[in-house]
Design a protein around this motif. Structure first.
Motif, PDB file in Angstrom:
ATOM      1  N   ASP A  56       1.155  -1.120   0.243  1.00  0.00           N
ATOM      2  CA  ASP A  56       0.389  -0.369  -0.164  1.00  0.00           C
ATOM      3  C   ASP A  56       0.917   1.294   0.072  1.00  0.00           C
ATOM      4  N   ALA A  59       2.243   2.285  -4.006  1.00  0.00           N
ATOM      5  CA  ALA A  59       0.701   2.127  -4.421  1.00  0.00           C
ATOM      6  C   ALA A  59       1.509   3.099  -6.017  1.00  0.00           C
ATOM      7  N   VAL A 185      -6.208  -3.543   3.600  1.00  0.00           N
ATOM      8  CA  VAL A 185      -6.086  -2.290   3.758  1.00  0.00           C
ATOM      9  C   VAL A 185      -4.927  -2.382   4.482  1.00  0.00           C
TER      10      VAL A 185
END
Length: 377
Positions: A56, A59, A185
């Motif tokens: 994450d 990204a 996430v």
């Protein structure tokens, strides 16, 4: 070879020669010896895969994270083509470190003399070098470092011969396939330094025996030790499991989650990916530690977490996670106090390792992993 290293290795060999039913905690020398720490850096951290965090954080093009792995500064960057790259985070001019912390950049500019590199590590330009007849910017490119992504985690290694992460952790992937860990996430990441040995903190994570006492002010009352299951460890990891009750809704599977069945909908895994990635994986959220020794008496820790994709878009779930994160901060305060006390005790002249509980099976397996790596050629 330093005598304190020999003593520590011999003590650990003796410790791991016993069956689990007779096992004791690791000897103090294993934690306090400078020479043993150097061997850990040489034979473990310079040879194994090390986790720099979740994908994450990488990204977008230009996103980067940095770390020091066994004395080697490393940068992991998402390049302009969208590929992950890792390379030495040291300028090829006067050898300053380049990037620091985490962030996003269009190019990599040395903070010392402004030599500038592209996101693929090639040198874009260097000011005031035209009068050096031997200089050609095309001859400069930051040395590559192996980098792999696995289930949403990003790993680097200094070892060109290390087997791929997915190959080493294939059994982990099968074990938790229905959790869809790659889809979780991340919502926070922090770094900390604690005054304890990295193995003390690793062992603290991998056993739940301490929860009722060390965490009496937070989660201790929710700990049901009779439900903890500690299977035999594997060569690349160990784990234990327990059930989460309904007091925190996001600890259980989302109502729309059709992957997890039966008790799996409330089962939490505490995974230890050797050498130093610690993951608490619940059906609804995760948090993790990535540990690196800073000498015998300090540990550098990356600390992050987030939610399963099912919950990530729900405002109410976000409120629950905010409350959870506040709880985790309090839990960290308790863990820091306990692990720093353990290290102070280990440094005393009269410290002696006691027998292990059945709830400390992962600690026993961790000791075997350590001696196998230290004894390796």
């Amino acid at each position: 070879m330093a005598k304190d290293h020999i003593d520590a290795v011999e003590a650990l060999r003796g410790n791991t020669s016993l069956p689990f039913e007779q096992a004791r905690a690791m000897p103090p020398e294993v934690y306090t010896s400078d020479a043993f720490t150097e061997q850990e850096l040489e034979k473990i951290f310079r040879k194994e895969w090390f986790c720099v965090g979740r994908v994450d954080a990488l990204a977008r093009s230009g996103d980067y994270v940095t770390c020091d792995l066994a004395g080697q500064p490393i940068a992991v960057v998402r390049d302009a083509a969208g590929d992950l790259r890792a390379f030495s985070n040291v300028c090829l001019h006067r050898m300053s470190t380049l990037l620091h912390g985490r962030g996003n950049t269009k190019s990599i500019v040395c903070p010392y003399h402004a030599w500038t590199y592209n996101l693929d590590g090639s040198l874009r330009g260097a000011p005031a070098m035209s009068q050096n007849q031997g200089f050609c910017k095309d001859n400069y490119k930051l040395p590559k470092i192996r980098c792999e992504e696995w289930l949403g985690w990003v790993f680097v290694t200094l070892n060109p011969d290390s087997a791929p992460v997915a190959e080493q952790l294939a059994e982990v992937e099968g074990l938790i396939e229905d959790y869809d860990m790659a889809g979780y996430v991340e919502s926070f990441y922090e770094t900390h330094v604690w005054d304890t040995n990295w193995k003390v903190l690793a062992e603290n994570f991998m056993e739940s025996y301490h929860l009722p006492v060390c965490h009496a002010g937070t989660i201790g009352g929710m700990s049901k030790l009779e439900e903890v299951v500690c299977p035999e460890g594997r060569p690349a990891f160990n784990f234990h499991t327990f059930f989460k009750d309904g007091s925190l809704p996001i600890a259980q599977a989302h109502k729309d989650n059709d992957r997890l069945k039966g008790d799996r909908r409330r089962t939490s895994f505490l995974l230890v990916i050797y050498p130093s990635l610690m993951i608490t994986l619940t059906p609804g959220y995760f948090w993790y530690l990535s540990l690196h020794p800073n000498g015998p008496g300090q540990v550098r820790m990356g600390f992050g977490g987030g939610m399963a994709r099912d919950y990530a878009a729900e405002p109410e779930a976000q409120q629950h996670f905010t409350a959870l994160r506040a709880l985790l901060e309090d839990v960290n305060v308790e863990d820091r106090g306990c692990t720093e006390k353990v290290y102070r005790g280990l440094c005393s002249g009269l410290s002696r390792p006691g027998h292990l509980s059945h709830l400390e099976r992962p600690n026993y397996d961790f000791a075997h992993y350590l001696i196998n790596r230290i004894d390796a050629a």
